[in-house]
Structures are given as C-alpha cells and as structure tokens.
Design an enzyme around this catalytic site. Structure first.
Site, PDB file in Angstrom:
ATOM      1  N   GLU A 198       0.821  -1.201   0.000  1.00 38.85           N
ATOM      2  CA  GLU A 198       0.000   0.000   0.000  1.00 38.85           C
ATOM      3  C   GLU A 198       0.861   1.259   0.000  1.00 38.85           C
ATOM      4  O   GLU A 198       1.932   1.302   0.602  1.00 38.85           O
ATOM      5  CB  GLU A 198      -0.949  -0.022   1.211  1.00 38.85           C
ATOM      6  CG  GLU A 198      -2.033  -1.075   1.036  1.00 38.85           C
ATOM      7  CD  GLU A 198      -2.985  -1.197   2.217  1.00 38.85           C
ATOM      8  OE1 GLU A 198      -4.142  -1.553   1.991  1.00 38.85           O
ATOM      9  OE2 GLU A 198      -2.575  -0.952   3.360  1.00 38.85           O
TER      10      GLU A 198
ATOM     11  N   CYS B 143       3.639   8.477   1.334  1.00 40.76           N
ATOM     12  CA  CYS B 143       4.128   7.483   2.280  1.00 40.76           C
ATOM     13  C   CYS B 143       4.311   6.176   1.520  1.00 40.76           C
ATOM     14  O   CYS B 143       3.353   5.614   0.997  1.00 40.76           O
ATOM     15  CB  CYS B 143       3.087   7.322   3.393  1.00 40.76           C
ATOM     16  SG  CYS B 143       3.531   6.071   4.598  1.00 40.76           S
TER      17      CYS B 143
ATOM     18  N   CYS C 239       6.086  -7.175   7.289  1.00 39.81           N
ATOM     19  CA  CYS C 239       7.066  -6.547   8.182  1.00 39.81           C
ATOM     20  C   CYS C 239       7.574  -7.602   9.144  1.00 39.81           C
ATOM     21  O   CYS C 239       6.843  -8.499   9.539  1.00 39.81           O
ATOM     22  CB  CYS C 239       6.411  -5.405   8.955  1.00 39.81           C
ATOM     23  SG  CYS C 239       7.606  -4.425   9.885  1.00 39.81           S
TER      24      CYS C 239
ATOM     25  N   CYS D 104       5.613  -5.048  15.954  1.00 42.85           N
ATOM     26  CA  CYS D 104       5.273  -4.003  16.934  1.00 42.85           C
ATOM     27  C   CYS D 104       3.797  -4.195  17.293  1.00 42.85           C
ATOM     28  O   CYS D 104       2.947  -4.280  16.413  1.00 42.85           O
ATOM     29  CB  CYS D 104       5.506  -2.609  16.362  1.00 42.85           C
ATOM     30  SG  CYS D 104       7.242  -2.316  15.974  1.00 42.85           S
TER      31      CYS D 104
ATOM     32  N   CYS E  29       0.756  -2.024  15.891  1.00 42.51           N
ATOM     33  CA  CYS E  29       0.737  -1.718  14.460  1.00 42.51           C
ATOM     34  C   CYS E  29       0.038  -2.810  13.669  1.00 42.51           C
ATOM     35  O   CYS E  29       0.422  -3.982  13.757  1.00 42.51           O
ATOM     36  CB  CYS E  29       2.179  -1.550  13.967  1.00 42.51           C
ATOM     37  SG  CYS E  29       2.286  -1.197  12.218  1.00 42.51           S
TER      38      CYS E  29
ATOM     39  N   CYS F 222      -1.577   6.093   9.960  1.00 39.12           N
ATOM     40  CA  CYS F 222      -0.352   5.472  10.453  1.00 39.12           C
ATOM     41  C   CYS F 222      -0.619   4.154  11.152  1.00 39.12           C
ATOM     42  O   CYS F 222      -1.468   4.088  12.034  1.00 39.12           O
ATOM     43  CB  CYS F 222       0.287   6.418  11.466  1.00 39.12           C
ATOM     44  SG  CYS F 222       1.796   7.063  10.836  1.00 39.12           S
TER      45      CYS F 222
END
Length: 390
Positions: A114, A127, A134, A138, A141, A367
C-alpha cells in the site's frame, strides 16, 4: 507486561529476477551504464546514453522508448528489444473524504503493498513501503501483524513515487517551464516494512528520487522512519543523508520491549547514542521522534518528563500520534486531554510537539493501519493480544 515475541533475524531469500527484458527502473546510473554496455551500447557513448534515458524516465515520466526523440530510431528499437520501463501496477485506489489517497499496488510475484498520499496546504507527502509485510511485530501496528514476505527492489520502491506522479498527473512536459509548487513534494518511508532491513534497495531508490536530472527531491524532503536498527543508522547518514524519524513510543525499556520488540536487541540507551551522532554526520536539522499515544500505556505525565530527559542534547521534534485503531487492536487511543497535557510538558521543555492529525482513517490509510488485503491474515483479538504478549 509479558514479553513480546522477539524480532526474528530477517533472512530474506535473494529473489531470482524474471527471465527476459531488463527493467531499467531502479538501476543506479552505474548499473544502467553497465547494462547498456552489456547489450551493445559502445562504451564511449554509454554515459551520455544513460543521461538521456534517465531524463526521459525520471524527469518526464516516459515509459515508451519510441518517444525518446533525442535517440536514433535504430537505437530506440534496440532498447525496446532488450529493456522495459516498468513500475508497480495499480490494483485499486481509494480517496478519503479529507483528500488522502491510498493505492494498492502489485509487484513481481503477485504481492501487493500500500502507498498513501497526504495532501496539505503547504506540501503533499507520499508514504511509501519498503517491504511486503514486516518483520518487526510491533504490538500496536496493524501492518506488523502481517509476516514479512520479501524486501522490495529499488525499482519497486522508486516505482511507487512514479506511480503516484502518474495518478496526480504531475509529470512535466519537455520544454515547459519548471513549476515550483509540487503536488508530491515530500516522501516518507513510513509504509509497510522496516526500511533499514532493506538498506541497499532503499538507498538506491532514494538516490534516484534525489537525482538532479530526475525526480529532483531534496534530501531534506525525504524522511526515513526506523524502529531503531542501530547498525544502519550511521550508514543512513553517510550514504543517503535524508531526514531521520524514529518510532520511539516508550520511555522505559520494559514498555518499549513490548511495543517495539527490536528494543530487546538495541535498547533505548544504545539507540539514543546512535541518534546523538546522526545530525552531525548528515547535517540534518532535527530528528523526529514518533510517539504513538496509547491510553494507560505510555501517556502519563511521568512518561512526558522522562522523554524530555532522555532526548536531552539531541536536536529533535516529537510527533505525537493519536493511536489509529484497527479491528482487533489490543490498545485504545489516549484522550484528547491526555494528549494535550503530554504535549504541553514536551513543549515547555523546548521541543516542538505537534499532534499529528489522523488522516485517511475512513479508508484505513492512517499510520500503522496499512495492511494489504491479499496478505491480510484474519486474526482474532485473542491471537493479536497473544502475539503482543499482552
């Protein structure tokens, strides 16, 4: 807090490039020169040819060799037989009520990532993603609940910028006067993935974005966000020289171990030592500390005072990010009053402490919300909480 899963060592499998034509997008100038020579361009002409092709691709956004009118027809035909100019393919596009755009783009292997564009009065920020999935887990997230699939190539990274310029219709026409105001004026490496676990590809892509004969973004308009991969921070200053942002999010190792598990390898003290050296090397103005505001976890007055003490001596700005909730998230957003009180303590200590206005929440483009539909593992709240060690 229970321990969160430790970040695994990222061992990405080198990808065998597809057989057939070579994609010129993402090659450094030297690599493009070598590729042209291998395929028959006389060595003496190669540097000049790179300059010409480079401008067509990165300054004018041209993808068809036939349109490169300062090259001979024969040479254009030869190029078309051997090379392609390809960028990630747009699968879908969503536009938020606030003007934020989110694209799902497909890369080689059928994976999707994305990309988000955020328009503001004085600038337009893109962004971009550096990995599919990933490796960092975290716990706050949404992107991090998706396993790492692979690193993006330099072409797939800079290709996201080119795709956005296509959609914004922002390629200049050869011969037209240069327009000072740009729709796409800033890049942040804050999409999917940890950029410093894909250092070489990120570096090469950003060098292309900063090249004076191409996309022409100044290094001050590019911000790389890392969760704290300490060994690569000095390299970022030396080899890219862009602005640096750090996903900080906590003021004690105990809390940061859970929120950002990479902290178990490079703790707060080690990270801050690396950051103290950064501005001197890259001549960067300030380091941005990103701090997501989580109710009852990291948002107390004590946290604010500790934060100010920790970053003493580092030219810094603190970006306070109201937590963007996602389905099954194990946290909630701090109240507006709590965020204001925290911000005031940081501000009184002499640091800029803007509260980031959540953008594109209605299209899950805010975010920490990025997670491509095809790779999305449907996890229950219980699973997510277990993974986060909560």
């Amino acid at each position: 807090m229970a321990n969160a899963p430790i970040t695994q060592d990222v061992m990405t499998i080198p990808r065998k490039l597809p057989e057939g034509p070579v994609n010129l997008v993402g090659l450094t100038r030297d690599a493009m020169r070598d590729a042209l020579i291998v395929h028959g361009t006389p060595e003496k002409q190669a540097k000049m040819r790179v300059g010409q092709i480079w401008q067509w691709i990165y300054q004018w956004g041209v993808r068809d060799f036939a349109l490169m009118t300062n090259l001979s027809k024969t040479y254009r035909a030869e190029l078309a037989e051997t090379f392609v100019i390809e960028i990630p393919e747009v699968v879908s596009k969503q536009v938020s009520t606030d003007g934020t755009r989110k694209w799902l783009v497909r890369i080689a292997g059928g994976h999707e990532v994305e990309v988000v564009y955020i328009p503001e009065d004085s600038r337009g920020t893109l962004c971009i993603s550096s990995q599919v999935g990933c490796t960092l887990t975290c716990s706050f997230c949404h992107t991090g609940t998706q396993k790492l699939v692979r690193n993006l190539t330099a072409g797939e990274i800079v290709g996201q910028v080119m795709m956005a310029r296509d959609d914004l219709e922002e390629w200049p026409t050869p011969g037209d006067r240069n327009v000072e105001t740009r729709l796409l004026s800033n890049i942040v490496l804050m999409g999917m993935g940890e950029p410093l676990y894909n250092f070489e590809n990120v570096r090469d892509a950003m060098k292309i974005a900063m090249d004076a004969e191409g996309i022409q973004l100044s290094r001050r308009r590019i911000t790389l966000s890392t969760s704290g991969v300490v060994p690569e921070i000095a390299r970022t200053a030396e080899e890219i020289g862009c602005q640096l942002a750090v996903s900080f999010h906590a003021t004690t190792d105990e809390v940061r171990d859970t929120l950002v598990p990479i902290n178990k390898r490079w703790n707060i003290e080690t990270l801050l030592d690396a950051l103290r050296a950064y501005p001197k090397v890259s001549n960067s103005e300030r380091i941005t500390f990103e701090y997501v505001m989580l109710h009852g976890v990291n948002d107390s007055d004590e946290d604010a005072h500790r934060l100010v003490k920790l970053i003493e001596g580092i030219p810094a700005k603190i970006n306070l990010i109201p937590f963007n909730e996602w389905p099954g998230a194990p946290y909630t957003r701090s109240s507006n009053n709590r965020i204001r009180a925290f911000s005031e303590i940081v501000y009184q200590a002499g640091y800029a402490s803007p509260v980031r206005k959540p953008r594109g929440e209605d299209i899950m483009a805010a975010c920490g919300q990025l997670k491509s539909a095809t790779e999305r593992a449907r996890k229950s709240r219980k699973q997510i909480e277990a993974d986060a060690g909560l």
